[in-house]
Design an enzyme around this catalytic site. Structure first.
Site, mmCIF file in Angstrom:
data_model
loop_
_atom_site.group_PDB
_atom_site.id
_atom_site.type_symbol
_atom_site.label_atom_id
_atom_site.label_comp_id
_atom_site.label_asym_id
_atom_site.label_seq_id
_atom_site.Cartn_x
_atom_site.Cartn_y
_atom_site.Cartn_z
ATOM 1 N N SER A 69 20.662 29.671 10.256
ATOM 2 C CA SER A 69 20.109 28.543 9.511
ATOM 3 C C SER A 69 20.809 28.449 8.165
ATOM 4 O O SER A 69 21.631 29.295 7.813
ATOM 5 C CB SER A 69 18.605 28.720 9.311
ATOM 6 O OG SER A 69 18.375 29.737 8.368
ATOM 7 N N LYS A 70 20.452 27.403 7.471
ATOM 8 C CA LYS A 70 21.104 27.087 6.201
ATOM 9 C C LYS A 70 21.130 28.283 5.236
ATOM 10 O O LYS A 70 22.094 28.471 4.501
ATOM 11 C CB LYS A 70 20.349 25.904 5.564
ATOM 12 C CG LYS A 70 21.076 25.206 4.466
ATOM 13 C CD LYS A 70 22.024 24.118 4.984
ATOM 14 C CE LYS A 70 23.091 23.818 3.943
ATOM 15 N NZ LYS A 70 24.446 24.043 4.319
ATOM 16 N N ARG A 71 20.081 29.080 5.281
ATOM 17 C CA ARG A 71 20.036 30.152 4.282
ATOM 18 C C ARG A 71 21.083 31.241 4.552
ATOM 19 O O ARG A 71 21.361 32.086 3.707
ATOM 20 C CB ARG A 71 18.629 30.743 4.181
ATOM 21 C CG ARG A 71 18.248 31.613 5.319
ATOM 22 C CD ARG A 71 16.769 31.928 5.379
ATOM 23 N NE ARG A 71 16.424 32.241 6.744
ATOM 24 C CZ ARG A 71 16.673 33.404 7.306
ATOM 25 N NH1 ARG A 71 17.208 34.384 6.617
ATOM 26 N NH2 ARG A 71 16.386 33.615 8.574
ATOM 27 N N HIS A 72 21.686 31.231 5.743
ATOM 28 C CA HIS A 72 22.763 32.179 6.020
ATOM 29 C C HIS A 72 24.088 31.711 5.424
ATOM 30 O O HIS A 72 25.084 32.421 5.480
ATOM 31 C CB HIS A 72 22.946 32.367 7.531
ATOM 32 C CG HIS A 72 21.820 33.094 8.172
ATOM 33 N ND1 HIS A 72 20.982 32.500 9.083
ATOM 34 C CD2 HIS A 72 21.381 34.361 8.029
ATOM 35 C CE1 HIS A 72 20.080 33.385 9.481
ATOM 36 N NE2 HIS A 72 20.294 34.507 8.847
ATOM 37 N N GLY A 73 24.088 30.489 4.898
ATOM 38 C CA GLY A 73 25.336 29.949 4.355
ATOM 39 C C GLY A 73 25.760 28.738 5.145
ATOM 40 O O GLY A 73 24.936 28.083 5.775
#
Ligand code: GLU
Length: 472
Positions: A238-242
């Protein structure tokens, strides 16, 4: 595994960018087709007109092009095949594999609830009714037959479903538009697709689609459902992984061949080999190597693989890829002199750059404008007692070296001789010279710095430095 010449396809829905997972799916399809002398097709699944955008389609096409995943034949837009989808729904209606369902929205909700409460898949009361021949709005539903459905998935193995667990899905909506499930099987058939390689979030769709394909009497493709990509922490990506979009990796300075290599290896194993040229990738790729558990993104490994590809690229190709990054560092177009410097420095820049952003940092000393701004810590060696005199003396020695003899070896000899003649340690001259030539920016061996800068720029920067003492 069947012996047919493969036709594979990548079938993205254009609702965002080219997702990194989608890029890997596309790559697997591409490699499999190339490996077996087949065709790799691209189909934009834009049936959901509300969610599909031209911008997203363009982003996907750009991403594919950048990644070098060229498709065969014409680009297919699913929405353009709507008439054909309707025709197939009508055929199924005609041969008893589909039926008209006249449930109103409220009735449908009630019928669904009833099925759910009974722990059964959805069946419309109209599936066996010959009655309703009126002009009320209706949808066309697929009539799931009794029995079981099995697929032998190339990655997941043998999978079996009870047909009674599958809903009677809508094929054509009340407004006459086809649904995704119908459009996919029709387009795959019409495009001659033999192998469907896609994310395992579509595994259950393979069961649903196979029943429909069989209802039409068409060949069932081979399936390979690939586990999704997870973040480094093992959680769903997801987005929080980059970054999630392929374009973001391009902006982070990954080269296309490096990202291809990394994505190929992500969830696919082939002994100990990590680095593949394109030819090796096509030669080696198979479905057997796809790992059953979700692959985890590993950014260190991505950078390592990318660095290896930067080293493998030829100078002209690398310069082209790096140009936007170099232009940014330079604050504008490079011009001939700076381009020549970068070109002559390629051999030393390559091994020091895992990404093109790093290459921009490593090349910064080559892109500075005279007179250099040398301040703070970087200016310290120049403030040392006698430093500028030493630079002036060395400049004279270097001046004697003709442009045609300006090489790392010849420069090293002059430096060594200078150190010996003046009876000083190398650092005494090396440090101020490096400061004068690089202003404290990253740089390689001193003789390489002088070689890459060239005679004129080197002498100019040294003269600038010895001419005025930097302020303390
Ligand atoms: N359009 C679907 C998606 O983007 C893929 C359909 C398929 O591969 O069958 O998820």
């Amino acid at each position: 595994m069947s012996q047919k010449t493969p036709v594979t396809r990548f079938a993205p829905s254009p609702t965002g960018f080219l997702h990194i997972g989608g890029a890997r799916t596309a790559l697997f399809n591409y490699l499999y087709a190339k490996r077996h002398g087949g065709a790799f097709r691209l189909r934009v699944e834009d049936t959901d007109r509300a969610r599909s955008t031209d911008v997203a389609t363009q982003a996907i096409l750009d991403g594919m092009e950048w990644l070098g995943l060229s498709y065969d034949g014409d680009l297919v837009y699913q929405s353009q095949n709507a008439d054909r989808h309707v025709e197939v729904a009508q055929t199924m209606l005609g041969n008893g594999h589909a039926y008209k369902c006249y449930l109103t929205t409220e009735e449908l909700a009630a019928a669904r609830e009833k099925s759910r409460d009974a722990g059964q898949a959805f069946r419309s009361p109209f599936r066996d009714s010959k009655a309703a021949q009126n002009s009320e709005p209706y949808v066309i539903r697929f009539k799931v037959p009794t029995g079981q459905t099995k697929i032998s998935d190339q990655v997941q193995g043998d999978i079996k479903w009870e047909n009674e667990d599958f809903d009677d899905l809508v094929l054509l909506r009340a407004d006459g538009t086809p649904t995704y499930m119908l459009a996919v099987i029709v387009d795959d058939h019409d495009m001659g697709v033999t192998h469907i390689i896609r994310g395992d979030d579509h595994l259950i769709n393979a069961g649903r689609q196979k029943i429909m394909i069989e209802a039409m009497g068409w060949d069932v493709p081979d399936y390979a459902h690939v586990p999704l990509i997870h973040g480094p922490d093992g959680k769903k990506l997801s987005k929080r992984h980059g970054a999630l979009g392929a374009d973001a990796y391009r902006d982070m300075g990954y080269v296309a061949s490096g990202l291809r290599n990394y994505l190929m290896k992500l969830g696919w194993s082939h002994g100990d080999q990590e680095i593949f040229t394109d030819a090796e990738a096509v030669e080696a790729f198979n479905l057997e190597g796809i790992v059953k558990s979700p692959a985890r993104l590993d950014f260190d490994k991505m950078a390592y693989v990318n660095g290896q590809h930067i080293q493998m690229m030829d100078d002209a190709e690398l310069l082209k890829a790096a140009l936007p990054f170099l232009t940014e560092v330079n604050g504008g177009e490079l011009g001939d002199a700076k381009t020549a410097r970068i070109t002559s420095a390629m051999d030393e820049l390559k091994p020091r750059s895992k990404t093109l952003i790093e290459m921009g940092e490593q090349a910064q000393y080559l892109l500075l404008n005279r007179p250099l701004e040398i301040t703070g810590k970087a200016a310290k060696p120049l403030r040392r007692e006698g430093a500028t005199d030493l630079i002036a003396a060395l400049t004279l020695k270097l001046k004697a070296l003709e442009d045609t003899d300006w090489s790392a070896d010849a420069i090293q000899m002059i430096l060594d001789q200078f150190v010996a003649d003046n009876d000083i340690g190398f650092g005494k001259i090396g440090q101020p010279v490096r400061a004068a030539l690089t202003a404290g920016h990253k740089s390689p061996d001193l003789s390489q710095v002088l070689t890459a800068l060239g005679r004129e720029e080197t002498l100019g920067r040294l003269t600038d430095a010895s001419a005025h003492n930097p302020e303390g």
